[in-house]
Design an enzyme around this catalytic site. Structure first.
Site, PDB file in Angstrom:
ATOM      1  N   SER A 201      -1.649  -1.691  -0.042  1.00  0.00           N
ATOM      2  CA  SER A 201      -2.181  -2.285  -1.091  1.00  0.00           C
ATOM      3  C   SER A 201      -1.050  -1.473  -2.459  1.00  0.00           C
ATOM      4  O   SER A 201      -1.018  -1.034  -2.577  1.00  0.00           O
ATOM      5  CB  SER A 201      -3.168  -2.489  -1.389  1.00  0.00           C
ATOM      6  OG  SER A 201      -5.200  -2.115  -1.895  1.00  0.00           O
TER       7      SER A 201
ATOM      8  N   HIS B 210       4.108  -7.579  -1.066  1.00  0.00           N
ATOM      9  CA  HIS B 210       5.209  -9.087  -1.908  1.00  0.00           C
ATOM     10  C   HIS B 210       5.774  -9.877  -1.820  1.00  0.00           C
ATOM     11  O   HIS B 210       6.268 -10.403  -1.846  1.00  0.00           O
ATOM     12  CB  HIS B 210       4.760  -8.295  -3.164  1.00  0.00           C
ATOM     13  CG  HIS B 210       3.006  -8.030  -4.143  1.00  0.00           C
ATOM     14  ND1 HIS B 210       3.350  -6.856  -4.316  1.00  0.00           N
ATOM     15  CD2 HIS B 210       2.378  -8.445  -4.197  1.00  0.00           C
ATOM     16  CE1 HIS B 210       1.973  -6.451  -4.693  1.00  0.00           C
ATOM     17  NE2 HIS B 210       1.881  -7.499  -4.827  1.00  0.00           N
TER      18      HIS B 210
END
Ligand code: PAF
Length: 279
Positions: free
Chosen positions: A183, A35
């Protein structure tokens, strides 16, 4: 300067009126380095980045991990601040869905393939919340990762077809040194499974190498990748070669391809993909 947290659309809009140009990074939180790369890319495209954190019930099917999806808001904000993100939009369920969401974005049939075959209605939920987030935030740029390749494809298509005034920027998948794509779901892996998990990338990379050397027997390559994973205890949902343009079967002479895979290791379902270039 401390990161600013905005929880309502009215607060958000009032704050954003001060910003001439800003990028949005939509997330469901549990922020990791993948992110943060999206934030960095956002900052390369606009002086201000708004990260949205909202775990979207609409995109989870029955029996999926909505309730146990990791919610780590405080740590998320610290990481985002260190990465240079200035604003976080964190609506609660009532702000996002003040009444039952009955108007839904109905994506085209590609949404029922690949992930859509295993997660019914998933992309309907994703497209609906992304459209809603784009309307709430009204960013100039929105950044999405290639890790969720089908999601990126569907969002780009939606933005084009519905003429949304936002530029979509795609970020390359961020991987651990051993190749595993980062993830939020990696945290469900046991230490032993974490050791095995990079094999999904390895299987896709074998497909990539074969296609790069001129092999177009995609079915055989898919079968070999599937067998490699199954031999090591994976339950494979799919490993396929698709057109990057359509995510459907490639045309006979199509060169820009992508290998996509989804497989379960124990209770954890991982997805990954690699772009391929045929000679
Ligand atoms: O990729 C995600 O984290 C989610 O699908 C998204 C785009 C934030 C929509 O809920």
């Amino acid at each position: 300067m401390a990161i600013e947290i905005l929880r309502s659309v009215s607060e958000l809009r009032a704050r954003l009126r001060q910003e001439p140009r800003y990028a949005c990074v939509p997330t469901m939180g549990n922020i990791h380095d993948g992110h943060l790369r999206l934030v960095t890319l956002g900052l390369q495209n606009a002086p201000t980045v708004v990260t949205t954190i909202f775990v979207n019930r609409l995109q989870f099917g029955q029996g999926e991990d909505f309730d146990k999806y990791p919610r780590t808001f405080e740590e998320d904000c610290e990481k985002l601040e260190r990465a240079g993100c200035q604003l976080v939009f964190h609506p609660d369920e009532r702000e996002m869905y003040p009444e039952p969401q009955v108007f839904m974005v109905d994506p085209p049939p590609v949404a029922n393939k690949l992930e859509g075959r295993f997660r019914h209605g998933h992309f309907r939920g994703v497209a609906t919340v992304v459209l809603k987030l784009m309307n709430m935030v009204q960013p100039h740029v929105a950044v999405f990762g290639k890790k969720d390749y089908q999601q990126l494809h569907i969002i780009r298509h939606m933005v084009r077809q519905l003429a949304l005034p936002v530029e979509i920027v795609a970020a390359e998948t961020y991987r651990a040194d051993d190749g595993l794509a980062l993830s939020s779901r990696n945290r469900y892996l046991s230490p032993e499974e974490r050791g095995e998990a990079p094999r999904l990338h390895e299987a896709l990379d074998q497909v990539r190498a074969a296609v790069a050397s001129g092999d177009r027997n995609f079915e055989a390559l898919e079968f070999a990748a599937d067998a490699l994973l199954a031999r090591h205890g994976w339950h494979v949902d799919y490993v396929v070669v698709r057109s990057r343009r359509t995510l459907m079967q490639p045309e006979a002479d199509e060169k820009e391809l992508v290998a996509l895979g989804a497989a379960r290791l124990g209770v954890t379902r991982l997805i990954d993909n690699l772009e391929l270039l045929a000679p």
